[in-house]
Write a protein that holds these residues in place. Structure first.
Motif, PDB file in Angstrom:
ATOM      1  N   GLN A  62      38.892 -24.635  -3.219  1.00  0.00           N
ATOM      2  CA  GLN A  62      38.185 -25.907  -3.407  1.00  0.00           C
ATOM      3  C   GLN A  62      36.683 -25.629  -3.543  1.00  0.00           C
ATOM      4  O   GLN A  62      36.243 -24.500  -3.387  1.00  0.00           O
ATOM      5  N   TYR A  63      35.950 -26.670  -3.835  1.00  0.00           N
ATOM      6  CA  TYR A  63      34.502 -26.522  -4.021  1.00  0.00           C
ATOM      7  C   TYR A  63      33.866 -25.663  -2.925  1.00  0.00           C
ATOM      8  O   TYR A  63      34.116 -25.876  -1.746  1.00  0.00           O
ATOM      9  N   ILE A 120      30.109 -24.891  -1.234  1.00  0.00           N
ATOM     10  CA  ILE A 120      28.878 -25.686  -1.139  1.00  0.00           C
ATOM     11  C   ILE A 120      28.158 -25.600  -2.475  1.00  0.00           C
ATOM     12  O   ILE A 120      28.117 -24.532  -3.098  1.00  0.00           O
ATOM     13  N   THR A 121      27.606 -26.716  -2.905  1.00  0.00           N
ATOM     14  CA  THR A 121      27.016 -26.790  -4.245  1.00  0.00           C
ATOM     15  C   THR A 121      26.083 -25.624  -4.547  1.00  0.00           C
ATOM     16  O   THR A 121      26.140 -25.031  -5.612  1.00  0.00           O
ATOM     17  N   TRP A 122      25.212 -25.273  -3.612  1.00  0.00           N
ATOM     18  CA  TRP A 122      24.245 -24.206  -3.928  1.00  0.00           C
ATOM     19  C   TRP A 122      24.750 -22.824  -3.532  1.00  0.00           C
ATOM     20  O   TRP A 122      24.010 -21.869  -3.566  1.00  0.00           O
ATOM     21  N   GLY A 123      26.056 -22.725  -3.212  1.00  0.00           N
ATOM     22  CA  GLY A 123      26.653 -21.406  -3.025  1.00  0.00           C
ATOM     23  C   GLY A 123      27.314 -21.246  -1.677  1.00  0.00           C
ATOM     24  O   GLY A 123      26.829 -21.788  -0.674  1.00  0.00           O
ATOM     25  N   ALA A 124      28.403 -20.499  -1.642  1.00  0.00           N
ATOM     26  CA  ALA A 124      29.114 -20.226  -0.386  1.00  0.00           C
ATOM     27  C   ALA A 124      28.166 -19.512   0.570  1.00  0.00           C
ATOM     28  O   ALA A 124      27.496 -18.558   0.173  1.00  0.00           O
ATOM     29  N   PRO A 125      28.097 -19.958   1.838  1.00  0.00           N
ATOM     30  CA  PRO A 125      27.161 -19.340   2.786  1.00  0.00           C
ATOM     31  C   PRO A 125      27.371 -17.832   2.916  1.00  0.00           C
ATOM     32  O   PRO A 125      26.397 -17.076   2.975  1.00  0.00           O
ATOM     33  N   SER A 126      28.616 -17.389   2.920  1.00  0.00           N
ATOM     34  CA  SER A 126      28.889 -15.948   3.059  1.00  0.00           C
ATOM     35  C   SER A 126      28.292 -15.180   1.872  1.00  0.00           C
ATOM     36  O   SER A 126      27.719 -14.099   2.051  1.00  0.00           O
ATOM     37  N   THR A 162      26.824 -28.576 -12.944  1.00  0.00           N
ATOM     38  CA  THR A 162      28.110 -27.864 -12.762  1.00  0.00           C
ATOM     39  C   THR A 162      28.750 -28.048 -11.388  1.00  0.00           C
ATOM     40  O   THR A 162      29.841 -27.515 -11.167  1.00  0.00           O
ATOM     41  N   VAL A 163      28.113 -28.709 -10.455  1.00  0.00           N
ATOM     42  CA  VAL A 163      28.533 -28.815  -9.046  1.00  0.00           C
ATOM     43  C   VAL A 163      28.483 -27.464  -8.341  1.00  0.00           C
ATOM     44  O   VAL A 163      27.930 -27.348  -7.258  1.00  0.00           O
ATOM     45  N   PRO A 176      36.355 -18.849  -5.240  1.00  0.00           N
ATOM     46  CA  PRO A 176      36.984 -17.568  -4.870  1.00  0.00           C
ATOM     47  C   PRO A 176      36.191 -16.366  -5.383  1.00  0.00           C
ATOM     48  O   PRO A 176      36.177 -15.314  -4.732  1.00  0.00           O
ATOM     49  N   LEU A 177      35.505 -16.549  -6.498  1.00  0.00           N
ATOM     50  CA  LEU A 177      34.761 -15.412  -7.056  1.00  0.00           C
ATOM     51  C   LEU A 177      33.480 -15.158  -6.273  1.00  0.00           C
ATOM     52  O   LEU A 177      32.979 -14.034  -6.218  1.00  0.00           O
ATOM     53  N   GLN A 178      32.950 -16.213  -5.643  1.00  0.00           N
ATOM     54  CA  GLN A 178      31.811 -15.994  -4.735  1.00  0.00           C
ATOM     55  C   GLN A 178      32.265 -15.194  -3.520  1.00  0.00           C
ATOM     56  O   GLN A 178      31.542 -14.330  -3.021  1.00  0.00           O
TER      57      GLN A 178
END
Ligand code: GLN
Length: 389
Positions: free
Chosen positions: A57-58, A60-66, A264-265, A270-272
């Motif tokens: 699923q989405y 966070i808009t500005w990027g996964a924290p990890s 783009t939201v 998964p790729l992040q």
């Protein structure tokens, strides 16, 4: 039928058009810059784990924290610039979106943006869609390693200058900007209170001892430089579309995130997650990649010289600008067309890297991030190249 004026101001990407033509003619694609081998196995495994592990699923808009945490660590150790993941980093759909979101975030119509010419074609449409007026400063394409003309750069800055785009290592020339050159750019940015937008996607693809310097690492510049980068080139995943923009200024970050959110939201979740694994690769990964591209560069230079073309030797990135004087073609487009339709090798016409074609008409660009068997097949086909008329 009515379409908007803005999309009438630029055309289909020449690079993608060449890829399309290449596919139609069963050619070898040395046009669009992407590797024809797989990314590291550890990266593919990490992506599969993320898909199986519920990261669907989405983010966070500005990027996964990890991912932003891993990114900040990697940038700090490689570029010597510290960013706070929550305040300074925005993950985007590739460097392409990072550049567009940044321009939309900082440009008002009529603002000027300085760019070195030749330039990566995307900056043209980026300027059109954000309302920027580009001011061009020429690089010496025959000898890109010589320092740029400081007077010309100084003259390009004026009261309406909002930003300068600096692409180092440079596509298509292979120039790697020195610390000294970047220092001069930093001075001009400070004097004119302008921002820098750097496109550093080839930062790890360097030859002959060239060193990459991030403009943001110069004193005072992390606050006025939006560093744009991506996983595409460094990890051979151009189809993943994971990039980012980094700047140590909360107001600019907020603006970029706002543009990014509604474009783009967010980038593929998964790729992040897989990107977290990539960011922890040891230094040897980068050294080996650069060494393997150096072999390919030399191989490609040899092939091109062997068939009588004149080459510009790149110090970074993975392209070779090539002059075709003596082959009986008036311009780059007809030569590139001949190469793809009759010889079966796709290239990019040099004029697409110039505002009005300009000096680019004497060049075509070859991309060489390819397996030896691909380079050998290209060599075989290119050996049939004969002067015309
Ligand atoms: N940056 C690569 C190039 O210059 C790929 C361009 C693209 O199609 N996104 O060829």
């Amino acid at each position: 039928m009515h379409t908007a004026a803005r999309v009438g101001l630029f055309q289909e990407s020449v690079i993608r058009e060449m890829t399309r033509l290449c596919n139609e003619h069963g050619g070898i694609n040395l046009a669009q810059g992407f590797p024809d081998s797989d990314p590291p196995r550890a990266l593919l495994d990490a992506a599969k784990r993320a898909l199986d592990g519920g990261k669907n699923q989405y983010a966070i808009t500005w990027g996964a924290p990890s991912f932003r945490r891993a990114l900040a660590d990697k940038i700090a150790s490689h570029n010597g610039v510290t960013y706070e993941p929550d305040r300074h980093l925005t993950v985007t759909c590739g460097a392409t979106e990072a550049m567009m979101a940044t321009m939309l975030a900082i440009i008002d119509p009529g603002d000027e943006v300085v760019v070195f010419e030749p330039f990566y074609e995307n900056y043209g449409p980026d300027a059109v869609m954000s309302g920027a007026t580009l001011r061009f400063v020429p690089l010496d394409l025959r000898r890109p390693e010589i320092p740029f003309d400081r007077e010309a750069l100084r003259a390009a800055f004026g009261p309406r200058t909002r930003a300068i785009i600096v692409n180092t290592p440079h596509n298509p020339s292979g120039k790697v900007f020195t610390r000294d050159e970047l220092g001069f750019i930093a001075e001009l940015c400070e004097r004119h209170d302008a921002l820098a937008i750097t496109d550093e996607v080839y930062e790890h693809i360097l030859y002959d001892g060239a060193r990459h310097v991030s403009l943001a690492s110069l004193p005072g510049m992390a606050e006025r430089t939006v560093v744009i980068n991506s996983m595409s080139k460094t990890f051979s995943v151009t189809g993943w579309r994971v990039g980012w923009a980094a700047v140590r200024d909360a107001e600019i970050v907020t603006a970029i995130r706002r543009a990014h959110d509604f474009l783009t939201v967010g980038a593929a979740a998964p790729l992040q997650e897989a990107g977290v694994v990539a960011m922890a690769f040891p230094k040897s990964y980068y050294d080996e990649m650069a060494a393997s591209y150096a072999v390919k560069r030399d191989r490609m230079l040899g092939i091109l010289r062997g068939v009588g073309l004149q080459v510009v030797t790149p110090r970074g990135s993975y392209y070779i600008m090539t002059e075709f004087a003596g082959f009986g073609f008036d311009d780059d487009v007809s030569f590139a067309r001949h190469l793809v339709t009759d010889i079966g090798v796709a290239t990019v016409p040099g004029s697409s890297f110039f505002q009005n074609g300009g000096a680019g008409r004497r060049y075509v660009r070859f991309a060489f991030p390819k397996r030896e068997e691909t380079l050998r097949a290209a060599e075989e086909r290119l050996s049939r190249l004969q002067p015309r008329g």
